[in-house]
Design an enzyme around this catalytic site. Structure first.
Site, PDB file in Angstrom:
ATOM      1  NE  ARG A   4      -2.452  -0.223   3.707  1.00 46.34           N
ATOM      2  CZ  ARG A   4      -3.248   0.176   4.683  1.00 46.34           C
ATOM      3  NH1 ARG A   4      -4.548   0.248   4.483  1.00 46.34           N
ATOM      4  NH2 ARG A   4      -2.762   0.506   5.854  1.00 46.34           N
ATOM      5  CB  THR A  52      -2.544   7.212  -2.402  1.00 47.65           C
ATOM      6  OG1 THR A  52      -1.827   5.989  -2.673  1.00 47.65           O
ATOM      7  CG2 THR A  52      -1.758   8.378  -2.973  1.00 47.65           C
ATOM      8  CG  ASP A  61       2.872  -2.864   9.229  1.00 49.24           C
ATOM      9  OD1 ASP A  61       3.108  -4.015   8.808  1.00 49.24           O
ATOM     10  OD2 ASP A  61       2.902  -1.861   8.499  1.00 49.24           O
ATOM     11  CG  ASP A  92       6.562  -3.183   9.863  1.00 50.90           C
ATOM     12  OD1 ASP A  92       7.258  -3.591   8.912  1.00 50.90           O
ATOM     13  OD2 ASP A  92       6.162  -2.011   9.962  1.00 50.90           O
TER      14      ASP A  92
HETATM   15  C1  PRP Z   1      -0.983  -4.838   4.564  1.00 46.68           C
HETATM   16  C2  PRP Z   1      -1.762  -6.133   4.684  1.00 46.68           C
HETATM   17  C3  PRP Z   1      -2.604  -6.127   3.458  1.00 46.68           C
HETATM   18  C4  PRP Z   1      -2.902  -4.662   3.274  1.00 46.68           C
HETATM   19  C5  PRP Z   1      -4.292  -4.392   3.758  1.00 46.68           C
HETATM   20  O1  PRP Z   1       0.075  -4.987   3.706  1.00 46.68           O
HETATM   21  O2  PRP Z   1      -0.957  -7.256   4.803  1.00 46.68           O
HETATM   22  O3  PRP Z   1      -1.980  -6.654   2.307  1.00 46.68           O
HETATM   23  O4  PRP Z   1      -1.957  -3.936   4.068  1.00 46.68           O
HETATM   24  O5  PRP Z   1      -4.624  -3.074   3.536  1.00 46.68           O
HETATM   25  P1  PRP Z   1      -5.749  -2.645   2.501  1.00 46.68           P
HETATM   26  O6  PRP Z   1      -6.922  -3.547   2.751  1.00 46.68           O
HETATM   27  O7  PRP Z   1      -6.026  -1.223   2.880  1.00 46.68           O
HETATM   28  O8  PRP Z   1      -5.205  -2.770   1.127  1.00 46.68           O
HETATM   29  P2  PRP Z   1       1.145  -3.824   3.438  1.00 46.68           P
HETATM   30  O9  PRP Z   1       0.732  -3.014   2.251  1.00 46.68           O
HETATM   31  O10 PRP Z   1       1.373  -3.065   4.704  1.00 46.68           O
HETATM   32  O11 PRP Z   1       2.416  -4.618   2.988  1.00 46.68           O
HETATM   33  P3  PRP Z   1       3.305  -5.679   3.792  1.00 46.68           P
HETATM   34  O12 PRP Z   1       2.502  -6.948   3.906  1.00 46.68           O
HETATM   35  O13 PRP Z   1       4.492  -5.823   2.915  1.00 46.68           O
HETATM   36  O14 PRP Z   1       3.649  -5.096   5.145  1.00 46.68           O
HETATM   37  N1  URA Z   2      -2.181  -3.387   7.183  1.00 44.49           N
HETATM   38  C1  URA Z   2      -1.754  -3.798   8.393  1.00 44.49           C
HETATM   39  O1  URA Z   2      -0.726  -4.483   8.497  1.00 44.49           O
HETATM   40  N2  URA Z   2      -2.486  -3.478   9.462  1.00 44.49           N
HETATM   41  C2  URA Z   2      -3.614  -2.748   9.383  1.00 44.49           C
HETATM   42  O2  URA Z   2      -4.243  -2.483  10.420  1.00 44.49           O
HETATM   43  C3  URA Z   2      -4.037  -2.309   8.121  1.00 44.49           C
HETATM   44  C4  URA Z   2      -3.300  -2.650   7.027  1.00 44.49           C
END
Ligand code: PRP
Ligand code: URA
Length: 208
Positions: free
Chosen positions: A104, A108, A199, A202
């Protein structure tokens, strides 16, 4: 269709994951275990058939081996989705794994696809796994990317979601059943689920 999987074992483990003091190892282990427990519900309607091959029980009875009618593909959305793969695969060792790279944009909140590779299998059931369903943008884009490649039978399995994410997926992909362990209250201004668990990526990978 949304299914929220209520189970006391899941709720206990989820409360461990929600605790900010929980370290990465226990966070990962709990996610693993919840993914296994959720599998019972996500796959409960799958049909099976008898194989030709027979085996003998210790009491001398002869029975047919059983096999799922479906080939399962697990499609984790990178990175955090990877944290749910082992838990499901422990239940379905024959499942094949694809990967969908998506992140994400922090400003945005729009998802950006950077990688896509799914196994080529005839008529599979593709289960998209990701712990978080927040705005729903990542899940919607991942499912669209899967459909674009010709896959039809798709389910979405997440740990924690919120109404906005569920509504977004149901609107764009009404044919895709959604499974959650918890439906939380709302999103904060940064797109994090409240109360949520922070997160997920993380915390799984210890990157913060
Ligand atoms: C997180 C999570 C989802 C997304 C959800 O990933 O694992 O994929 O956000 O958010 P959304 O429903 O608003 O799209 P992130 O983009 O943080 O990437 P990561 O898994 O690499 O930390
Ligand atoms: N992605 C995450 O990892 N946590 C949230 O709460 C939303 C998006």
């Amino acid at each position: 269709m949304l299914t929220i999987i209520h189970h006391p074992l899941i709720e206990v483990k989820l409360s461990i994951m929600r605790d900010a003091k929980t370290k990465s190892k226990e966070f990962r282990e709990s996610l693993d275990e919840i993914a296994s427990l959720m599998s019972f519900e996500v796959f409960k309607d799958l049909t099976i058939h008898d194989e030709e091959e027979m085996y003998e029980t210790p009491t001398g009875a002869k029975l047919h081996k059983k096999k799922l009618d479906y080939k399962i593909i697990l499609a984790p959305i990178l990175r955090a989705g990877v944290g749910m793969v082992d838990g499901v695969r422990n239940m379905i060792p024959t499942a094949r794994i694809g990967h969908i790279g998506m992140y994400r944009d922090e400003k945005t909140l729009e998802p950006i696809e950077y990688y896509f590779k799914l196994p080529v299998v005839e008529n599979p059931l593709v289960v998209v796994v990701d712990p978080m369903l927040a705005t729903g943008g990542s899940a919607c884009l991942a499912i669209s990317a899967i459909k674009k490649r010709g896959y039809k039978n798709i389910r979405l399995m997440c740990l924690v979601g919120c109404k906005q994410g569920v509504d977004a997926v149901e609107k764009m992909h009404p044919d895709v059943p959604i499974f959650l362990a918890a439906l939380d209250e709302k999103l904060n201004e940064k797109g994090y689920i409240l109360p949520g668990l922070g997160d997920a990526g993380d915390r799984i990978f210890g990157t913060k």
